[in-house]
Design a protein around this motif. Structure first.
Motif, PDB file in Angstrom:
ATOM      1  N   ASN A 288     -17.206  -1.225   4.220  1.00 12.52           N
ATOM      2  CA  ASN A 288     -16.282  -2.165   3.581  1.00 12.52           C
ATOM      3  C   ASN A 288     -15.598  -1.540   2.366  1.00 12.52           C
ATOM      4  N   GLN A 289     -16.374  -0.847   1.544  1.00 11.06           N
ATOM      5  CA  GLN A 289     -15.788  -0.212   0.364  1.00 11.06           C
ATOM      6  C   GLN A 289     -14.753   0.819   0.764  1.00 11.06           C
ATOM      7  N   GLN A 290     -15.110   1.629   1.774  1.00  8.85           N
ATOM      8  CA  GLN A 290     -14.174   2.665   2.221  1.00  8.85           C
ATOM      9  C   GLN A 290     -12.924   2.029   2.818  1.00  8.85           C
ATOM     10  N   GLY A 291     -13.131   0.989   3.603  1.00 12.09           N
ATOM     11  CA  GLY A 291     -12.006   0.308   4.255  1.00 12.09           C
ATOM     12  C   GLY A 291     -11.080  -0.345   3.241  1.00 12.09           C
ATOM     13  N   LEU A 292     -11.687  -1.028   2.264  1.00 12.91           N
ATOM     14  CA  LEU A 292     -10.871  -1.672   1.225  1.00 12.91           C
ATOM     15  C   LEU A 292     -10.032  -0.630   0.496  1.00 12.91           C
ATOM     16  N   GLN A 293     -10.663   0.507   0.201  1.00 18.57           N
ATOM     17  CA  GLN A 293      -9.962   1.580  -0.502  1.00 18.57           C
ATOM     18  C   GLN A 293      -8.781   2.089   0.326  1.00 18.57           C
ATOM     19  N   LEU A 294      -9.044   2.317   1.624  1.00 17.55           N
ATOM     20  CA  LEU A 294      -7.968   2.765   2.518  1.00 17.55           C
ATOM     21  C   LEU A 294      -6.812   1.771   2.509  1.00 17.55           C
ATOM     22  N   MET A 295      -7.162   0.488   2.591  1.00 21.64           N
ATOM     23  CA  MET A 295      -6.126  -0.546   2.650  1.00 21.64           C
ATOM     24  C   MET A 295      -5.336  -0.589   1.349  1.00 21.64           C
ATOM     25  N   GLN A 296      -6.055  -0.569   0.230  1.00 23.61           N
ATOM     26  CA  GLN A 296      -5.375  -0.633  -1.064  1.00 23.61           C
ATOM     27  C   GLN A 296      -4.436   0.561  -1.225  1.00 23.61           C
ATOM     28  N   ASN A 297      -4.937   1.756  -0.878  1.00 23.73           N
ATOM     29  CA  ASN A 297      -4.104   2.956  -1.009  1.00 23.73           C
ATOM     30  C   ASN A 297      -2.843   2.835  -0.152  1.00 23.73           C
ATOM     31  N   TRP A 298      -3.061   2.387   1.069  1.00 18.97           N
ATOM     32  CA  TRP A 298      -1.925   2.325   2.005  1.00 18.97           C
ATOM     33  C   TRP A 298      -0.877   1.325   1.537  1.00 18.97           C
ATOM     34  N   PHE A 299      -1.340   0.125   1.138  1.00 19.36           N
ATOM     35  CA  PHE A 299      -0.370  -0.892   0.731  1.00 19.36           C
ATOM     36  C   PHE A 299       0.315  -0.515  -0.585  1.00 19.36           C
ATOM     37  N   GLU A 300      -0.416   0.148  -1.464  1.00 16.83           N
ATOM     38  CA  GLU A 300       0.214   0.609  -2.707  1.00 16.83           C
ATOM     39  C   GLU A 300       1.309   1.619  -2.394  1.00 16.83           C
ATOM     40  N   LYS A 301       0.955   2.567  -1.528  1.00 13.68           N
ATOM     41  CA  LYS A 301       1.916   3.607  -1.153  1.00 13.68           C
ATOM     42  C   LYS A 301       3.185   2.989  -0.554  1.00 13.68           C
ATOM     43  N   LYS A 302       2.999   1.915   0.210  1.00  9.29           N
ATOM     44  CA  LYS A 302       4.144   1.279   0.868  1.00  9.29           C
ATOM     45  C   LYS A 302       4.835   0.254  -0.036  1.00  9.29           C
ATOM     46  N   GLY A 303       4.305   0.072  -1.254  1.00  8.98           N
ATOM     47  CA  GLY A 303       4.958  -0.825  -2.202  1.00  8.98           C
ATOM     48  C   GLY A 303       4.665  -2.310  -2.000  1.00  8.98           C
ATOM     49  N   PHE A 304       3.530  -2.618  -1.391  1.00 12.64           N
ATOM     50  CA  PHE A 304       3.152  -4.030  -1.236  1.00 12.64           C
ATOM     51  C   PHE A 304       2.114  -4.427  -2.277  1.00 12.64           C
ATOM     52  N   ASP A 305       2.319  -5.610  -2.834  1.00 11.22           N
ATOM     53  CA  ASP A 305       1.318  -6.192  -3.735  1.00 11.22           C
ATOM     54  C   ASP A 305       0.173  -6.761  -2.929  1.00 11.22           C
TER      55      ASP A 305
END
Ligand SMILES: *Cc1c(COP(=O)(O)O)cnc(C)c1O
Length: 369
Positions: A288-305
């Motif tokens: 879960n921690q790894q997945g959340l991190q992946l998601m946060q990184n990806w959405f940040e990179k794509k400019g989503f809040d």
């Protein structure tokens, strides 16, 4: 006048709970296999192999009623949580326990306080009992915990009608959480005759240092009830076992209200086995921690809040195209959760999947966007 007209007004006005779409349903509709469901905060790793074994044994005797007192499960929970058996109420999922609590405290004269954007079931069980809803405005979009519970706003709503307060920590669908000091201070300020529910459905996932274990306050606060579940990190959502921790007196009250066999035999056996596999829980937490991190990184990179989350899901702002993006993902066999019914139409809630599920999510989102 029809028989429907004679039904209680508060029941006729209830909105049914809208669950995440089941995988089989989407596969049937699209004629595909391998659809991915990231819509109901289920454990993407499944459940412990110990559970599978326990289920095989328990399934040999499903002609028998389950143990109505859930002796073994309460014993195991009591050991693990350092609490007494007579403080534990077992339910058909923690939703059942939330319903028992509402039915124990609310009638047409009573009111329940909960936050805007709080877990939908609080509103449902309150209304089903004919109770009044006292809905507190949540924190704003720019707060440290965007859309999270504003405990001061909740406190201000306490009046002579208030019987019950619902708090989700963390909350679903926002993922926001309350810190030790603020939640403790809040509970201390609520009058003792008002019951306080702290719903800790995601308790085992949370890793923030200042995240409180509300069950440690039970001795001091006889009006406190903590609810937890086997549906989330333990991966037993299909078997429907949840529980409440409270004073023995409250537990006795809930025992009178509940249906005699509200914990089913397979669920009870599975829950006991699940408690024996700490390694599986740890592995789930890590994924879960790894997945959340992946998601946060990806959405940040794509400019989503997104709303910072302490649970096993991330609620992401896709803006006014949210509904279309949801549909497009669905067409590609990926089920996420719209939260327009929570009055958050610009967001989609996405459960943390396995790394491979998340990679498919990102690939598909890239193509859609
Ligand atoms: C998922 C969830 C529950 C648990 O529901 P069960 O009935 O135990 O499956 C309870 N509260 C919240 C906030 C949840 O998100």
């Amino acid at each position: 006048m029809s028989v429907i007209d004679t039904a209680l007004l508060q029941i006729r006005q209830l909105q049914p709970y809208s669950p995440g779409k089941p995988v089989e349903e989407l596969e049937r509709e699209l004629g595909i296999r391998d659809a991915i469901k990231l819509a109901s905060n289920e454990n993407p790793l499944g459940c412990s192999p110990l559970v599978t074994e326990a289920l095989a044994r328990a399934s040999e005797h499903i002609e028998l009623y389950p143990d109505a007192n859930a002796y073994y499960l309460k014993q195991r929970l009591a050991q693990k949580l350092a609490i007494r058996e007579n403080q534990i109420t077992i339910g058909n999922g923690s939703n059942d326990v939330l319903d028992l609590i509402a039915r124990s405290f609310l009638d047409a004269g009573g009111a329940a306080i909960y936050s805007q954007y709080a877990f939908m079931v609080y509103a449902m069980v309150t209304q089903a009992c004919g109770g009044q809803a006292q809905v507190a405005a949540a924190h704003g979009a720019c707060a440290k915990q965007p859309y999270g519970h504003d405990l001061n706003a909740m406190l201000e709503l306490v009046n002579d009608d208030t019987r019950l307060v619902f708090i989700a920590n963390p909350n679903n669908p926002t993922g926001t959480w309350l810190q030790q000091d603020e939640l403790k201070g809040f509970i201390e300020q609520i009058p003792q005759h008002i019951a306080i529910v702290v719903d800790e459905a995601y308790f085992e996932y949370v890793e923030m240092a200042d995240y409180p274990d509300a069950s440690s306050w039970l001795e001091m606060h006889p009006n406190l009830i903590v609810t937890r579940t086997f549906s989330k990190i333990y991966g037993l959502a299909g078997l429907r076992i949840g529980y409440a921790l409270s004073s023995p007196d409250l537990c006795d009250l809930f025992n009178r209200v509940r249906q005699p066999f509200n914990g089913n035999a397979l669920g009870l056996a599975a829950a006991c086995a699940a408690l024996d596999d700490e390694a599986f829980v740890e592995q789930s937490r890590r994924n879960n921690q790894q997945g959340l991190q992946l998601m946060q990184n990806w959405f940040e990179k794509k400019g989503f809040d997104y709303i910072p989350s302490s649970g096993n899901f991330l609620t992401v702002r896709f803006g006014e195209n949210s509904a279309d993006i949801n549909q497009a993902l669905m067409q590609r066999g990926i089920i996420v959760r719209p939260v327009a019914n929570y009055k958050l139409p610009d967001f989609l809630r996405i459960s943390v999947g396995t790394q491979s599920q998340l990679e498919q999510l990102f690939t598909n989102l890239d193509e859609i966007l």
